[in-house]
Design a protein around this motif. Structure first.
Motif, PDB file in Angstrom:
ATOM      1  N   PHE A   1       0.829  -1.197   0.000  1.00  0.00           N
ATOM      2  CA  PHE A   1       0.000   0.000   0.000  1.00  0.00           C
ATOM      3  C   PHE A   1       0.866   1.250   0.000  1.00  0.00           C
ATOM      4  O   PHE A   1       2.041   1.214   0.359  1.00  0.00           O
ATOM      5  CB  PHE A   1      -0.903   0.037   1.252  1.00  0.00           C
ATOM      6  CG  PHE A   1      -1.876  -1.098   1.314  1.00  0.00           C
ATOM      7  CD1 PHE A   1      -3.048  -1.070   0.567  1.00  0.00           C
ATOM      8  CD2 PHE A   1      -1.619  -2.206   2.100  1.00  0.00           C
ATOM      9  CE1 PHE A   1      -3.942  -2.122   0.618  1.00  0.00           C
ATOM     10  CE2 PHE A   1      -2.510  -3.262   2.155  1.00  0.00           C
ATOM     11  CZ  PHE A   1      -3.682  -3.223   1.409  1.00  0.00           C
ATOM     12  N   LEU A   2       0.255   2.372  -0.404  1.00  0.00           N
ATOM     13  CA  LEU A   2       0.874   3.688  -0.286  1.00  0.00           C
ATOM     14  C   LEU A   2      -0.019   4.552   0.573  1.00  0.00           C
ATOM     15  O   LEU A   2      -1.239   4.460   0.497  1.00  0.00           O
ATOM     16  CB  LEU A   2       1.021   4.360  -1.651  1.00  0.00           C
ATOM     17  CG  LEU A   2       2.057   3.806  -2.600  1.00  0.00           C
ATOM     18  CD1 LEU A   2       2.012   4.565  -3.919  1.00  0.00           C
ATOM     19  CD2 LEU A   2       3.456   3.887  -1.995  1.00  0.00           C
ATOM     20  N   ARG A   3       0.585   5.418   1.361  1.00  0.00           N
ATOM     21  CA  ARG A   3      -0.155   6.422   2.100  1.00  0.00           C
ATOM     22  C   ARG A   3       0.203   7.759   1.485  1.00  0.00           C
ATOM     23  O   ARG A   3       1.377   8.100   1.351  1.00  0.00           O
ATOM     24  CB  ARG A   3       0.210   6.373   3.578  1.00  0.00           C
ATOM     25  CG  ARG A   3      -0.556   7.398   4.338  1.00  0.00           C
ATOM     26  CD  ARG A   3      -1.061   7.002   5.682  1.00  0.00           C
ATOM     27  NE  ARG A   3      -1.898   5.829   5.732  1.00  0.00           N
ATOM     28  CZ  ARG A   3      -1.864   4.954   6.720  1.00  0.00           C
ATOM     29  NH1 ARG A   3      -1.017   5.103   7.717  1.00  0.00           N
ATOM     30  NH2 ARG A   3      -2.673   3.925   6.740  1.00  0.00           N
ATOM     31  N   LEU A   4      -0.820   8.526   1.095  1.00  0.00           N
ATOM     32  CA  LEU A   4      -0.642   9.806   0.446  1.00  0.00           C
ATOM     33  C   LEU A   4      -1.143  10.902   1.377  1.00  0.00           C
ATOM     34  O   LEU A   4      -2.296  10.859   1.810  1.00  0.00           O
ATOM     35  CB  LEU A   4      -1.419   9.867  -0.867  1.00  0.00           C
ATOM     36  CG  LEU A   4      -1.295   8.642  -1.789  1.00  0.00           C
ATOM     37  CD1 LEU A   4      -2.237   8.772  -2.976  1.00  0.00           C
ATOM     38  CD2 LEU A   4       0.134   8.457  -2.238  1.00  0.00           C
ATOM     39  N   ASP A   5      -0.300  11.861   1.699  1.00  0.00           N
ATOM     40  CA  ASP A   5      -0.726  13.015   2.465  1.00  0.00           C
ATOM     41  C   ASP A   5      -1.183  14.052   1.449  1.00  0.00           C
ATOM     42  O   ASP A   5      -0.406  14.423   0.549  1.00  0.00           O
ATOM     43  CB  ASP A   5       0.412  13.553   3.321  1.00  0.00           C
ATOM     44  CG  ASP A   5       0.859  12.559   4.383  1.00  0.00           C
ATOM     45  OD1 ASP A   5       0.003  11.781   4.857  1.00  0.00           O
ATOM     46  OD2 ASP A   5       2.042  12.560   4.728  1.00  0.00           O
ATOM     47  N   CYS A   6      -2.431  14.506   1.571  1.00  0.00           N
ATOM     48  CA  CYS A   6      -3.038  15.363   0.558  1.00  0.00           C
ATOM     49  C   CYS A   6      -3.658  16.617   1.161  1.00  0.00           C
ATOM     50  O   CYS A   6      -4.067  16.622   2.315  1.00  0.00           O
ATOM     51  CB  CYS A   6      -4.138  14.601  -0.187  1.00  0.00           C
ATOM     52  SG  CYS A   6      -3.582  13.122  -1.037  1.00  0.00           S
ATOM     53  N   ARG A   7      -3.762  17.655   0.333  1.00  0.00           N
ATOM     54  CA  ARG A   7      -4.470  18.887   0.685  1.00  0.00           C
ATOM     55  C   ARG A   7      -5.609  19.055  -0.318  1.00  0.00           C
ATOM     56  O   ARG A   7      -5.405  18.940  -1.523  1.00  0.00           O
ATOM     57  CB  ARG A   7      -3.528  20.080   0.608  1.00  0.00           C
ATOM     58  CG  ARG A   7      -4.218  21.392   0.993  1.00  0.00           C
ATOM     59  CD  ARG A   7      -3.298  22.589   0.882  1.00  0.00           C
ATOM     60  NE  ARG A   7      -3.013  22.823  -0.534  1.00  0.00           N
ATOM     61  CZ  ARG A   7      -1.801  22.972  -1.048  1.00  0.00           C
ATOM     62  NH1 ARG A   7      -0.732  22.881  -0.298  1.00  0.00           N
ATOM     63  NH2 ARG A   7      -1.637  23.171  -2.330  1.00  0.00           N
ATOM     64  N   GLU A   8      -6.787  19.327   0.197  1.00  0.00           N
ATOM     65  CA  GLU A   8      -7.943  19.509  -0.683  1.00  0.00           C
ATOM     66  C   GLU A   8      -7.860  20.869  -1.351  1.00  0.00           C
ATOM     67  O   GLU A   8      -7.625  21.880  -0.698  1.00  0.00           O
ATOM     68  CB  GLU A   8      -9.239  19.377   0.114  1.00  0.00           C
ATOM     69  CG  GLU A   8     -10.443  19.325  -0.773  1.00  0.00           C
ATOM     70  CD  GLU A   8     -11.630  18.622  -0.142  1.00  0.00           C
ATOM     71  OE1 GLU A   8     -12.642  18.492  -0.844  1.00  0.00           O
ATOM     72  OE2 GLU A   8     -11.546  18.206   1.030  1.00  0.00           O
ATOM     73  N   GLU A   9      -8.029  20.883  -2.665  1.00  0.00           N
ATOM     74  CA  GLU A   9      -8.000  22.139  -3.428  1.00  0.00           C
ATOM     75  C   GLU A   9      -9.409  22.690  -3.524  1.00  0.00           C
ATOM     76  O   GLU A   9     -10.372  21.951  -3.672  1.00  0.00           O
ATOM     77  CB  GLU A   9      -7.458  21.896  -4.833  1.00  0.00           C
ATOM     78  CG  GLU A   9      -6.025  21.429  -4.844  1.00  0.00           C
ATOM     79  CD  GLU A   9      -5.521  21.210  -6.255  1.00  0.00           C
ATOM     80  OE1 GLU A   9      -6.273  20.679  -7.093  1.00  0.00           O
ATOM     81  OE2 GLU A   9      -4.374  21.589  -6.515  1.00  0.00           O
ATOM     82  N   ALA A  10      -9.500  24.024  -3.441  1.00  0.00           N
ATOM     83  CA  ALA A  10     -10.816  24.675  -3.533  1.00  0.00           C
ATOM     84  C   ALA A  10     -11.308  24.684  -4.963  1.00  0.00           C
ATOM     85  O   ALA A  10     -10.579  24.625  -5.893  1.00  0.00           O
ATOM     86  CB  ALA A  10     -10.731  26.097  -3.007  1.00  0.00           C
TER      87      ALA A  10
END
Length: 109
Positions: free
Chosen positions: A100-109
């Protein structure tokens, strides 16, 4: 407490997209996105913090996304699901198993 990573938790669909720049004819570039693959993912909200953008207040939402391991996932790509856009900030293998991969993400407006 984090739950164990299992394939059964990957029940949301998202499209992995890579940035694609094209000349704009005036010496600059236009950023577009090219779809690479459809993925099954698990999305967990991490935090919402207040922020400012262009002198306007906004909420900055971050998420932890888990997907099956892929060699072509990199920082700067994004995941889309409907109208939702999640910019990938970091990619790591959480248990060094290559599953598996864990992705740290930021939601874009």
């Amino acid at each position: 407490m984090r739950r164990a990573i299992t394939a059964g938790r990957l029940r949301h669909r998202a499209v992995l997209e890579a940035p694609e720049d094209a000349p704009d004819g005036a010496g600059g570039v236009l950023r577009g996105w090219r779809a690479l693959a459809a993925l099954s993912v698990a999305v967990e909200p991490v935090r919402v913090t207040p922020g400012e953008r262009f002198d306007a207040r906004e909420a900055i939402a971050t998420h932890r996304v888990t997907c099956r391991h892929r060699a072509d996932v990199a920082r700067g790509m994004r995941l889309t699901s409907g109208e939702r856009r999640l910019l990938i900030l970091a990619v790591h293998d959480p248990d060094a198993s290559g599953r598996f991969l864990r992705l740290d993400c930021r939601e874009e407006a």
